[in-house]
Enzyme design. Structure first.
Site, PDB file in Angstrom:
ATOM      1  N   HIS A  16       0.852  -1.184   0.000  1.00 53.08           N
ATOM      2  CA  HIS A  16       0.000   0.000   0.000  1.00 53.08           C
ATOM      3  C   HIS A  16       0.890   1.236   0.000  1.00 53.08           C
ATOM      4  CE1 HIS A  16      -3.789  -2.035   1.909  1.00 53.08           C
ATOM      5  NE2 HIS A  16      -3.255  -2.767   0.951  1.00 53.08           N
TER       6      HIS A  16
ATOM      7  N   GLU B  78       0.882   3.849   1.802  1.00 45.90           N
ATOM      8  CA  GLU B  78       1.325   4.240   3.139  1.00 45.90           C
ATOM      9  C   GLU B  78       2.511   3.407   3.607  1.00 45.90           C
ATOM     10  OE1 GLU B  78      -1.811   3.432   2.093  1.00 45.90           O
ATOM     11  OE2 GLU B  78      -3.223   3.943   3.680  1.00 45.90           O
TER      12      GLU B  78
ATOM     13  N   CYS C 138      -6.226   1.763   5.858  1.00 51.36           N
ATOM     14  CA  CYS C 138      -6.834   0.498   6.271  1.00 51.36           C
ATOM     15  C   CYS C 138      -6.260   0.130   7.644  1.00 51.36           C
ATOM     16  CB  CYS C 138      -6.521  -0.585   5.236  1.00 51.36           C
ATOM     17  SG  CYS C 138      -4.791  -1.119   5.237  1.00 51.36           S
TER      18      CYS C 138
ATOM     19  N   CYS D  61      -2.387  -0.331   7.608  1.00 47.66           N
ATOM     20  CA  CYS D  61      -1.627   0.903   7.470  1.00 47.66           C
ATOM     21  C   CYS D  61      -1.782   1.802   8.697  1.00 47.66           C
ATOM     22  CB  CYS D  61      -2.038   1.635   6.203  1.00 47.66           C
ATOM     23  SG  CYS D  61      -1.569   0.717   4.708  1.00 47.66           S
TER      24      CYS D  61
END
Length: 143
Positions: free
Chosen positions: A47, A49, A77, A80
Site C-alpha cells: 500500500h 502508506e 486500512c 496501514c
C-alpha cells in the site's frame, strides 16, 4: 496533499488503485512518497502508506518517524493505521473516508483500541472530494 494526489494519479496510470501517500518531516519537507504498488509487486501489503513509511524510515535512518506526518489520499486500512502507530508518526492526514475498508474513522478504529500504543493526531477529509473522485473514476472504468 498535493504530493499524495500526484502519487495517486500515477498509481492509476499504472493500473493500481489510485492511492498516494507522503511522509513529511517536522518542517513539512517531503521525506518519502509512494503510490500503491500491490499489483506490480504482487504484494498485498504494498500500500502507498506502507511504502512511504518504510522509505522515510530509510531516509532518516531510524525505525521511528517521531515528529513526522503521514499524508494519504484515502483513510488508511487497519494494516496501514497500525503501521502509522508503530512508526510513531505525529499526525495522519487523509483525504477520502473509507467506510468499507478504513481503519481509522471506520472499521477497526485502530487508534481507539486499548492495544494501540501510540495515537497520532488524525485529520480526515482533506481534499476529500478530489481524492474520492480519483477512486470513483478508477473503479467506474473497470465495471
Amino acid at each position: 496533499m498535493d504530493v499524495a494526489l500526484e502519487e495517486a494519479r500515477a498509481a492509476a496510470r499504472r493500473g493500481e488503485v489510485p492511492v498516494g501517500a507522503a511522509v513529511l518531516d517536522r518542517q513539512g519537507a517531503v521525506l518519502a512518497r509512494a503510490g500503491n504498488e500491490t499489483e506490480a509487486r504482487r504484494d498485498a501489503s504494498a500500500h502507498a502508506e506502507m511504502l512511504a513509511l518504510r522509505r522515510a524510515a530509510s531516509v532518516i535512518g531510524a525505525p521511528r518517524l517521531i515528529g513526522c506526518d503521514l499524508v494519504v489520499t484515502l483513510e488508511p486500512c487497519p494494516m496501514c493505521a497500525q503501521a502509522a502507530s508503530l512508526f510513531r508518526v505525529r499526525r495522519v492526514v487523509f483525504g477520502a473516508y473509507d467506510p468499507k475498508g478504513g481503519g481509522v474513522e471506520h472499521g477497526a478504529r485502530v487508534f481507539g483500541a486499548a492495544s494501540c500504543h501510540h495515537w497520532p493526531e488524525v485529520i480526515g477529509g482533506v481534499r476529500e472530494s478530489e481524492a474520492a473522485a480519483l477512486l470513483k473514476a478508477f473503479f467506474l472504468a473497470r465495471r
